[in-house]
Design a protein around this motif. Structure first.
Motif: not given
Length: 414
Positions: A221-231, A305-315
């Motif tokens: 989720n650190g990857g998620y928080s960085s992506v939503v902040a900085w992508l 691809v990045l979104g699918a990886g982050l979302g699937g891993c979260f669930a």
């Protein structure tokens, strides 16, 4: 305590409440990136200040998640969730009137507080009221959570442009929060209160498995928080407009939602979720590597691809935590603790990426940091085997998944 299926008459309304609650837990985070330059220009927040608008909510999600079991024992899930949704509505509406950096950070703190309480309560609520469909319902909840992120990323810049004011691009989020509050008040029954939740949570903190789950959840989720902040700011640095960069973030969030919805269904065919977790981690690695090496080659594909990886891993991570224990209250306590430590860890990367950007002049170093985190989580998840769940948590061996799917619970730990 066994899971109790929601009555058929109220199940549809409760399902609608789960959908709408999930949609409210991310827009206030994902809406910041596309409007970052406008917010910074008026409030005086620099990159590290803008990072606080993600860091502070994530930090509070972590801190308050630890209090989730005690809060449920003393107040109850229903009253806690209703109060949290009211806080989300008030804090979002108040963003119409902010003009300084500290006011923005204060609203971010309130929003993080509201989301934290809901996130700490909801996995246990789902396991209690949908005991035969935990995987599917957690996938739906996670998908809606990610879908809310897509709405925030897409609608925030569009509404801000239409209104000619970035404040409106953030304040509209009060409306779905009010509707979610109404649905929860109508559909979620009163829950029995007890003191066991707090004691169980303290016992789980002595288990290494709890800390391992926290670490994996936090690093991902650190990857998620960085992506939503900085992508979005990353692509704005490459010449994209606010609306275009927001659309890219929305595509990533939609991919998160689809993966969060579909992968738990596919993973439900087998007891061991790890192969599916490793697939999601591989997708994250591809996405972060592409942002470092060829960001403009196929940005829509990299975001998806990045979104699918982050979302699937979260669930799947949420489901793995619930899989460890058959009792809904205990499983909810473990999930709350995992989220607590995980969100505390996930709060730091957006600020770290901002510091690395200030030092290097590029976001590439931050994306490389997350590549390392993905590799570390891949190694850590080797230890999370279903055969070791009961031993890792110090309980009697649980019933088979088939029995649990029928609503049968294993004997409670002494």
């Amino acid at each position: 305590m066994q899971g109790i299926a929601a009555p058929a008459s109220g199940r549809l309304l409760l399902l609608a409440a789960i959908v709408l609650v999930g949609l409210n837990l991310r827009p206030f985070i994902t809406g910041i990136g596309p409007l970052a330059s406008d917010i910074g220009g008026q409030t005086g927040l620099g990159l590290q200040g803008i990072a606080l608008l993600t860091l502070v909510p994530m930090f509070l999600m972590g801190v308050l998640a630890f209090a989730g079991p005690s809060l449920q024992a003393r107040v109850g899930a229903r009253h806690s969730i209703i109060a949290a949704l009211a806080v989300l509505a008030i804090a979002s509406f108040s963003r119409l009137f902010v003009s300084t950096g500290w006011q923005m950070v204060a609203t971010a703190a309130l929003l993080g507080l509201g989301a934290a309480v809901v996130q700490a309560m909801f996995p246990g609520v789902i396991k209690r009221h949908f005991p035969r469909h935990v995987g599917v319902m957690m996938g739906l909840y996670s998908a809606m959570l990610m879908g809310g992120g897509a709405l925030g990323a897409q609608l925030a810049p569009l509404i801000a442009t239409a209104a000619g004011d970035w404040h409106a691009g953030l304040a509209w989020m009060a409306l779905p929060a009010v509707l979610a509050l109404w649905l929860v008040a109508r559909s979620l029954p009163e829950d029995k209160q007890g003191r066991a939740g707090a004691n169980t949570a303290l016992a789980f903190l002595r288990r290494p498995r709890t800390w391992l789950l926290m670490a994996c959840f936090g690093l991902v989720n650190g990857g998620y928080s960085s992506v939503v902040a900085w992508l979005a700011p990353f692509y704005r640095d490459l010449g994209w407009t606010a609306a275009a960069s927001g659309s890219l973030l929305a595509i990533m969030a939609v991919s998160q939602a689809l993966a969060a919805l579909l992968l738990p269904v596919l993973a439900g065919r087998r007891e061991d979720r790890r192969p599916w977790l490793w697939l999601t981690l591989a997708m994250q690695a591809i996405g972060f590597a592409a942002l470092v090496l060829r960001p403009e080659a196929a940005p829509l594909l990299w975001a998806a691809v990045l979104g699918a990886g982050l979302g699937g891993c979260f669930a799947l991570s949420m489901i793995v935590a619930l899989d460890h224990l058959p009792d809904p209250a205990e499983a909810g306590a473990l999930s709350a603790l995992m989220q607590g430590g995980g969100f505390l860890l996930a709060a730091l990367p957006p600020w770290i990426v901002a510091v690395l950007h200030d030092l290097t002049g590029t976001f590439a170093a931050g994306w490389m940091l997350h590549l390392f985190c993905v590799a570390l989580v891949t190694i850590l998840y080797w230890q999370v085997s279903p055969a070791g769940y009961a031993r890792a948590m110090g309980v009697e061996p649980a019933a088979s998944r088939a029995d649990m799917a029928d609503g049968t619970c294993a004997p409670e730990a002494s």
